[in-house]
Motif scaffolding. Structure first.
Motif, mmCIF file in Angstrom:
data_model
loop_
_atom_site.group_PDB
_atom_site.id
_atom_site.type_symbol
_atom_site.label_atom_id
_atom_site.label_comp_id
_atom_site.label_asym_id
_atom_site.label_seq_id
_atom_site.Cartn_x
_atom_site.Cartn_y
_atom_site.Cartn_z
ATOM 1 N N TYR A 38 -13.648 98.379 24.381
ATOM 2 C CA TYR A 38 -13.459 97.200 23.537
ATOM 3 C C TYR A 38 -14.715 96.331 23.471
ATOM 4 C CZ TYR A 38 -8.708 98.384 22.512
ATOM 5 O OH TYR A 38 -7.594 99.035 22.036
ATOM 6 N N THR A 39 -15.518 96.344 24.511
ATOM 7 C CA THR A 39 -16.787 95.619 24.474
ATOM 8 C C THR A 39 -17.717 96.250 23.444
ATOM 9 O OG1 THR A 39 -16.548 94.959 26.786
ATOM 10 C CG2 THR A 39 -18.765 94.881 25.861
ATOM 11 N N GLN A 40 -17.732 97.572 23.383
ATOM 12 C CA GLN A 40 -18.542 98.261 22.371
ATOM 13 C C GLN A 40 -18.052 97.921 20.964
ATOM 14 O OE1 GLN A 40 -18.551 102.452 23.301
ATOM 15 N NE2 GLN A 40 -19.457 102.102 25.313
ATOM 16 N N ASP A 41 -16.737 97.878 20.800
ATOM 17 C CA ASP A 41 -16.185 97.499 19.495
ATOM 18 C C ASP A 41 -16.626 96.088 19.115
ATOM 19 O OD1 ASP A 41 -14.898 99.940 19.443
ATOM 20 O OD2 ASP A 41 -12.874 99.115 19.699
ATOM 21 N N LEU A 42 -16.512 95.160 20.058
ATOM 22 C CA LEU A 42 -16.893 93.773 19.778
ATOM 23 C C LEU A 42 -18.386 93.647 19.497
ATOM 24 C CD1 LEU A 42 -14.634 91.976 22.385
ATOM 25 C CD2 LEU A 42 -14.457 91.790 19.891
ATOM 26 N N ALA A 43 -19.183 94.451 20.175
ATOM 27 C CA ALA A 43 -20.628 94.436 19.905
ATOM 28 C C ALA A 43 -20.894 94.862 18.467
ATOM 29 C CB ALA A 43 -21.360 95.353 20.883
ATOM 30 N N TYR A 44 -20.166 95.862 18.024
ATOM 31 C CA TYR A 44 -20.319 96.313 16.636
ATOM 32 C C TYR A 44 -19.887 95.213 15.666
ATOM 33 C CZ TYR A 44 -19.368 98.573 12.212
ATOM 34 O OH TYR A 44 -19.331 98.874 10.877
ATOM 35 N N TYR A 45 -18.708 94.648 15.890
ATOM 36 C CA TYR A 45 -18.213 93.615 14.976
ATOM 37 C C TYR A 45 -19.159 92.417 14.929
ATOM 38 C CZ TYR A 45 -13.892 96.278 15.677
ATOM 39 O OH TYR A 45 -12.964 97.279 15.774
ATOM 40 N N SER A 46 -19.705 92.055 16.069
ATOM 41 C CA SER A 46 -20.587 90.883 16.096
ATOM 42 C C SER A 46 -21.939 91.168 15.452
ATOM 43 C CB SER A 46 -20.768 90.372 17.525
ATOM 44 O OG SER A 46 -21.468 91.304 18.302
ATOM 45 N N SER A 47 -22.258 92.442 15.255
ATOM 46 C CA SER A 47 -23.526 92.787 14.606
ATOM 47 C C SER A 47 -23.419 92.732 13.079
ATOM 48 C CB SER A 47 -23.977 94.188 15.031
ATOM 49 O OG SER A 47 -23.173 95.184 14.415
ATOM 50 N N LEU A 48 -22.208 92.628 12.583
ATOM 51 C CA LEU A 48 -21.992 92.618 11.135
ATOM 52 C C LEU A 48 -22.268 91.240 10.541
ATOM 53 C CD1 LEU A 48 -18.578 94.516 11.018
ATOM 54 C CD2 LEU A 48 -20.831 95.445 10.444
ATOM 55 N N PRO A 49 -22.698 91.214 9.293
ATOM 56 C CA PRO A 49 -22.808 89.920 8.611
ATOM 57 C C PRO A 49 -21.422 89.260 8.545
ATOM 58 C CG PRO A 49 -23.888 91.650 7.337
ATOM 59 C CD PRO A 49 -23.141 92.320 8.453
ATOM 60 N N ASN A 50 -21.396 87.952 8.615
ATOM 61 C CA ASN A 50 -20.123 87.217 8.642
ATOM 62 C C ASN A 50 -19.191 87.588 7.492
ATOM 63 O OD1 ASN A 50 -20.660 85.903 11.001
ATOM 64 N ND2 ASN A 50 -21.441 84.060 10.021
ATOM 65 N N ARG A 51 -19.746 87.898 6.346
ATOM 66 C CA ARG A 51 -18.888 88.201 5.193
ATOM 67 C C ARG A 51 -18.051 89.466 5.408
ATOM 68 N NH1 ARG A 51 -24.062 89.787 3.476
ATOM 69 N NH2 ARG A 51 -24.130 91.907 2.649
ATOM 70 N N LEU A 53 -16.968 90.387 8.530
ATOM 71 C CA LEU A 53 -16.149 90.196 9.729
ATOM 72 C C LEU A 53 -14.671 90.011 9.397
ATOM 73 C CD1 LEU A 53 -16.562 90.219 12.721
ATOM 74 C CD2 LEU A 53 -16.981 87.771 12.654
ATOM 75 N N THR A 54 -14.381 89.422 8.262
ATOM 76 C CA THR A 54 -12.977 89.211 7.887
ATOM 77 C C THR A 54 -12.229 90.531 7.709
ATOM 78 O OG1 THR A 54 -13.568 89.026 5.556
ATOM 79 C CG2 THR A 54 -13.380 86.973 6.796
ATOM 80 N N PHE A 55 -12.936 91.584 7.353
ATOM 81 C CA PHE A 55 -12.296 92.897 7.198
ATOM 82 C C PHE A 55 -11.849 93.473 8.543
ATOM 83 C CE2 PHE A 55 -15.163 92.776 3.454
ATOM 84 C CZ PHE A 55 -14.193 92.830 2.465
ATOM 85 N N TYR A 56 -12.467 92.996 9.611
ATOM 86 C CA TYR A 56 -12.182 93.515 10.951
ATOM 87 C C TYR A 56 -11.422 92.515 11.815
ATOM 88 C CZ TYR A 56 -15.427 97.203 9.715
ATOM 89 O OH TYR A 56 -16.035 98.259 9.095
ATOM 90 N N GLU A 57 -10.860 91.507 11.191
ATOM 91 C CA GLU A 57 -10.193 90.439 11.938
ATOM 92 C C GLU A 57 -9.108 90.969 12.879
ATOM 93 O OE1 GLU A 57 -7.529 86.598 10.817
ATOM 94 O OE2 GLU A 57 -9.342 86.913 9.641
ATOM 95 N N THR A 96 -19.690 84.092 20.651
ATOM 96 C CA THR A 96 -20.482 84.830 19.668
ATOM 97 C C THR A 96 -19.758 84.948 18.334
ATOM 98 O OG1 THR A 96 -21.541 86.136 21.401
ATOM 99 C CG2 THR A 96 -21.602 87.045 19.184
ATOM 100 N N LEU A 97 -18.471 85.255 18.404
ATOM 101 C CA LEU A 97 -17.689 85.443 17.181
ATOM 102 C C LEU A 97 -17.041 84.147 16.705
ATOM 103 C CD1 LEU A 97 -16.091 88.853 18.165
ATOM 104 C CD2 LEU A 97 -17.850 88.480 16.426
ATOM 105 N N GLN A 98 -17.312 83.071 17.433
ATOM 106 C CA GLN A 98 -16.798 81.738 17.100
ATOM 107 C C GLN A 98 -15.283 81.747 16.936
ATOM 108 O OE1 GLN A 98 -19.212 80.726 13.715
ATOM 109 N NE2 GLN A 98 -20.919 80.131 14.998
#
Length: 100
Positions: A38-51, A53-57, A96-98
């Protein structure tokens, strides 16, 4: 074994069983493996542009929920070092993901 299938939230049940059965080493290793996934998943999600991120909420929420449960379980079964590691990751990604 993790080589045969992907660890997901269903592993929380097995971790609890391992702790209850006194298989602390196995429980701790499974906690580490699940937290890493799950840390790897979160690292991936946090690397994405904010626009994006909503797709991965939902995925972000699942990841955070699993880490939170791992944190609770490791505290409950008196694994303070492991719990502290997970807690740090959890709060780092909260920031990081606010997330609130």
């Amino acid at each position: 074994p993790k080589e045969k299938f992907t660890y997901g939230p269903d592993m929380l049940f097995w971790i609890e069983c391992y702790y209850q059965a006194g298989a602390t080493e196995r429980a701790n290793q499974t906690v580490k493996d699940l937290a890493d996934r799950y840390t790897q998943d979160l690292a991936y999600y946090s690397s994405l542009p904010n626009r994006f991120l909503t797709f991965y909420e939902d995925d972000v929420q699942e990841s955070m929920a699993v880490l939170q449960r791992l944190m609770q379980m490791t505290k409950q079964y008196k694994q303070p070092e492991l719990s502290a590691e997970i807690e740090k990751v959890f709060y780092d990604y909260m920031s990081t993901l606010q997330l609130k």
